[in-house]
Design a protein around this motif. Structure first.
Motif, mmCIF file in Angstrom:
data_model
loop_
_atom_site.group_PDB
_atom_site.id
_atom_site.type_symbol
_atom_site.label_atom_id
_atom_site.label_comp_id
_atom_site.label_asym_id
_atom_site.label_seq_id
_atom_site.Cartn_x
_atom_site.Cartn_y
_atom_site.Cartn_z
ATOM 1 N N PRO A 1 -2.887 7.896 -15.584
ATOM 2 C CA PRO A 1 -2.021 6.779 -15.988
ATOM 3 C C PRO A 1 -0.528 7.118 -15.949
ATOM 4 C CG PRO A 1 -3.861 7.015 -17.519
ATOM 5 C CD PRO A 1 -3.906 8.206 -16.615
ATOM 6 N N LYS A 2 -0.176 8.390 -16.043
ATOM 7 C CA LYS A 2 1.240 8.800 -16.046
ATOM 8 C C LYS A 2 1.877 8.721 -14.657
ATOM 9 C CE LYS A 2 1.972 13.395 -16.006
ATOM 10 N NZ LYS A 2 1.951 14.789 -16.452
ATOM 11 N N VAL A 3 1.070 8.472 -13.624
ATOM 12 C CA VAL A 3 1.561 8.466 -12.243
ATOM 13 C C VAL A 3 1.729 7.031 -11.758
ATOM 14 C CG1 VAL A 3 1.118 9.220 -9.873
ATOM 15 C CG2 VAL A 3 0.346 10.628 -11.803
ATOM 16 N N SER A 4 2.867 6.751 -11.127
ATOM 17 C CA SER A 4 3.097 5.435 -10.533
ATOM 18 C C SER A 4 3.721 5.596 -9.150
ATOM 19 C CB SER A 4 4.024 4.595 -11.414
ATOM 20 O OG SER A 4 4.307 3.350 -10.797
ATOM 21 N N HIS A 5 3.382 4.673 -8.247
ATOM 22 C CA HIS A 5 3.975 4.647 -6.909
ATOM 23 C C HIS A 5 5.034 3.560 -6.800
ATOM 24 C CE1 HIS A 5 0.149 6.775 -6.310
ATOM 25 N NE2 HIS A 5 0.809 7.444 -5.383
ATOM 26 N N TYR A 6 5.302 2.903 -7.919
ATOM 27 C CA TYR A 6 6.322 1.852 -7.949
ATOM 28 C C TYR A 6 7.246 2.098 -9.135
ATOM 29 C CZ TYR A 6 3.304 -0.619 -4.681
ATOM 30 O OH TYR A 6 2.553 -0.962 -3.590
ATOM 31 N N ALA A 56 5.760 8.812 -7.733
ATOM 32 C CA ALA A 56 5.525 9.248 -6.358
ATOM 33 C C ALA A 56 6.059 8.174 -5.418
ATOM 34 C CB ALA A 56 4.038 9.492 -6.119
ATOM 35 N N LEU A 57 7.338 8.284 -5.083
ATOM 36 C CA LEU A 57 8.013 7.266 -4.270
ATOM 37 C C LEU A 57 8.121 7.761 -2.835
ATOM 38 C CD1 LEU A 57 10.732 6.229 -6.867
ATOM 39 C CD2 LEU A 57 8.475 5.223 -6.475
ATOM 40 N N THR A 58 6.973 7.827 -2.187
ATOM 41 C CA THR A 58 6.860 8.418 -0.855
ATOM 42 C C THR A 58 6.680 7.364 0.233
ATOM 43 O OG1 THR A 58 4.517 8.774 -1.369
ATOM 44 C CG2 THR A 58 6.000 10.644 -1.645
ATOM 45 N N GLY A 59 7.042 6.138 -0.063
ATOM 46 C CA GLY A 59 6.992 5.090 0.946
ATOM 47 C C GLY A 59 5.714 4.278 0.901
ATOM 48 N N TYR A 60 5.668 3.284 1.766
ATOM 49 C CA TYR A 60 4.573 2.322 1.772
ATOM 50 C C TYR A 60 4.168 2.044 3.210
ATOM 51 C CZ TYR A 60 6.687 1.960 -2.782
ATOM 52 O OH TYR A 60 7.224 2.283 -4.004
ATOM 53 N N MET A 61 3.047 1.354 3.374
ATOM 54 C CA MET A 61 2.555 1.070 4.723
ATOM 55 C C MET A 61 1.987 -0.345 4.780
ATOM 56 S SD MET A 61 -1.109 3.076 4.912
ATOM 57 C CE MET A 61 -0.547 4.600 4.130
ATOM 58 N N LEU A 80 0.842 -1.197 0.000
ATOM 59 C CA LEU A 80 0.000 0.000 0.000
ATOM 60 C C LEU A 80 0.877 1.247 0.000
ATOM 61 C CD1 LEU A 80 -2.622 -1.110 2.675
ATOM 62 C CD2 LEU A 80 -2.881 -1.135 0.190
ATOM 63 N N PRO A 81 0.937 1.985 -1.114
ATOM 64 C CA PRO A 81 1.762 3.205 -1.152
ATOM 65 C C PRO A 81 1.151 4.332 -0.336
ATOM 66 C CG PRO A 81 0.542 2.944 -3.202
ATOM 67 C CD PRO A 81 0.277 1.710 -2.404
ATOM 68 N N ASN A 82 2.028 5.173 0.212
ATOM 69 C CA ASN A 82 1.566 6.406 0.847
ATOM 70 C C ASN A 82 1.205 7.389 -0.255
ATOM 71 O OD1 ASN A 82 2.080 5.563 3.548
ATOM 72 N ND2 ASN A 82 4.248 5.998 3.271
ATOM 73 N N LYS A 83 -0.053 7.687 -0.388
ATOM 74 C CA LYS A 83 -0.513 8.588 -1.441
ATOM 75 C C LYS A 83 -0.113 10.036 -1.130
ATOM 76 C CE LYS A 83 -2.750 5.509 -3.950
ATOM 77 N NZ LYS A 83 -4.194 5.640 -4.244
ATOM 78 N N ILE A 84 0.061 10.834 -2.183
ATOM 79 C CA ILE A 84 0.341 12.250 -1.971
ATOM 80 C C ILE A 84 -0.954 13.069 -1.962
ATOM 81 C CG2 ILE A 84 2.698 12.171 -2.841
ATOM 82 C CD1 ILE A 84 1.732 13.173 -5.528
#
Length: 328
Positions: free
Chosen positions: A143-148, A247-252, A131-135
């Motif tokens: 579609p242009k946004v990825s958390h991985y 958006a590489l802001t961590g995970y939970m 589960l990514p930490n959303k911004i």
């Protein structure tokens, strides 16, 4: 007919595998259930990722981990853990997702998307990478946004914005820049993260100083559009041309899953699960936690090298419980 086990281990990462090895050594019946491939979280790491830890600190059950360099890479870790599973013939079900764990009397019912099982004890070793930490800004679902982040080749010759200042963000920034991406870092704090790998941090700082990679400190993305991003900076709001956002802001951890099982979480924002550090048993008798999930939102506190000890602690505790039950 439902299969019954002494232990059901939810999660087939390094710590879940370590728990399976310990259970097997003690002669207990066990099942590891993993929703993806072996060590699913590691499989989803970036292709070129190099661990912060040296290989001996990633070893489990004192099985030697030999790597080409002092600090192994993702592909070497995948090979190491896969060989452990196959050579020890561990009882593991892959690509099977646990939907529910429910305690009924003195045993647990585990329902998956494929079957149902009963276990006297449960070990949850699910990690925190799902589960990514959303911004939480407009356009985050484009579609242009990825958390991985997986492979830098994808971003060659593209305008790439990377949100974050930790290892994952900095690794991605350097790799993508070296493959020809035009990289912009959006960093919430005043500097590159202090926990960034010590051999990487000088590299990114020098790339920023020479202007190869643009960095906006004390800044946040306000909105993501099809061809631009809106960034709030100390100098005011900027509109930057953009093709992709990482958006590489961590995970939970999956806190909802823990709460559904009845595990108590702290209400101080850290969401620390309630467990006994001497046994790793939670407030639910017979239900144990292992690995990074023990840290709640403080995902930097537990990792492979310091949570390997959870496996023998838990299995020894379970063996003692079973021996006491037999005597009574």
């Amino acid at each position: 007919m439902q299969e019954n086990f002494d232990i059901i281990i939810v999660g087939g990462g390094p710590i879940g595998i370590a728990c399976g090895l310990e259970a097997k050594k003690q002669g207990l019946t066990y099942l590891i259930i993993e929703k993806g491939p072996i060590v699913n979280s590691l499989f989803n790491y970036p292709i070129n990722m190099q661990f912060f830890s040296s290989s001996e600190k990633l070893e489990i059950d004192e099985i030697p981990f030999i790597s080409k360099e002092a600090k192994p890479k993702r592909n070497e870790a995948l090979e190491y853990y896969r060989r452990i599973v196959t050579s020890n013939q561990l009882n593991i079900h892959l690509f099977e997702k646990v939907h529910e764990v429910k305690k009924e009397a003195d045993e647990f019912l585990v329902q998956t998307d494929k079957s149902a099982y009963k276990g006297k004890h449960i070990i949850v070793a699910t990690g925190f990478y799902d589960l990514p930490n959303k911004i939480n800004v407009p356009g985050e679902d484009l579609p242009k946004v990825s958390h991985y982040y997986k492979d830098p080749h994808f971003y060659a010759s593209q305008k790439l914005a990377i949100v974050g200042a930790s290892n994952s963000a900095i690794d991605a920034a350097l790799e993508c820049w070296r493959k020809g991406a035009e990289v912009t870092l959006i960093i919430r704090g005043p500097e590159v993260g202090q926990r960034v790998k010590y051999w990487v941090r000088p590299d990114i700082i020098n790339r920023i100083k020479e202007g190869s990679i643009k960095a906006y400190y004390n800044s946040n993305i306000q909105e993501i559009k099809e061809t631009e991003i809106i960034v709030s900076t100390p100098e005011g709001e900027l509109e930057l041309q953009n093709d992709f956002v990482l958006a590489l802001t961590g995970y939970m951890p999956n806190f909802e899953f823990l709460e559904q099982m009845g595990i108590e979480l702290s209400d101080d924002g850290k969401k620390l699960p309630n467990y006994n550090p001497d046994t790793m048993e939670t407030n639910i008798e017979g239900l144990f936690l292992a690995g990074v999930i023990c840290g709640g939102m403080e995902t930097h506190k537990w990792f492979i090298e310091n949570s390997r000890i959870h496996a023998p602690i838990i299995i020894n505790s379970i063996v003692e419980k079973m021996q006491l039950a037999q005597k009574s």
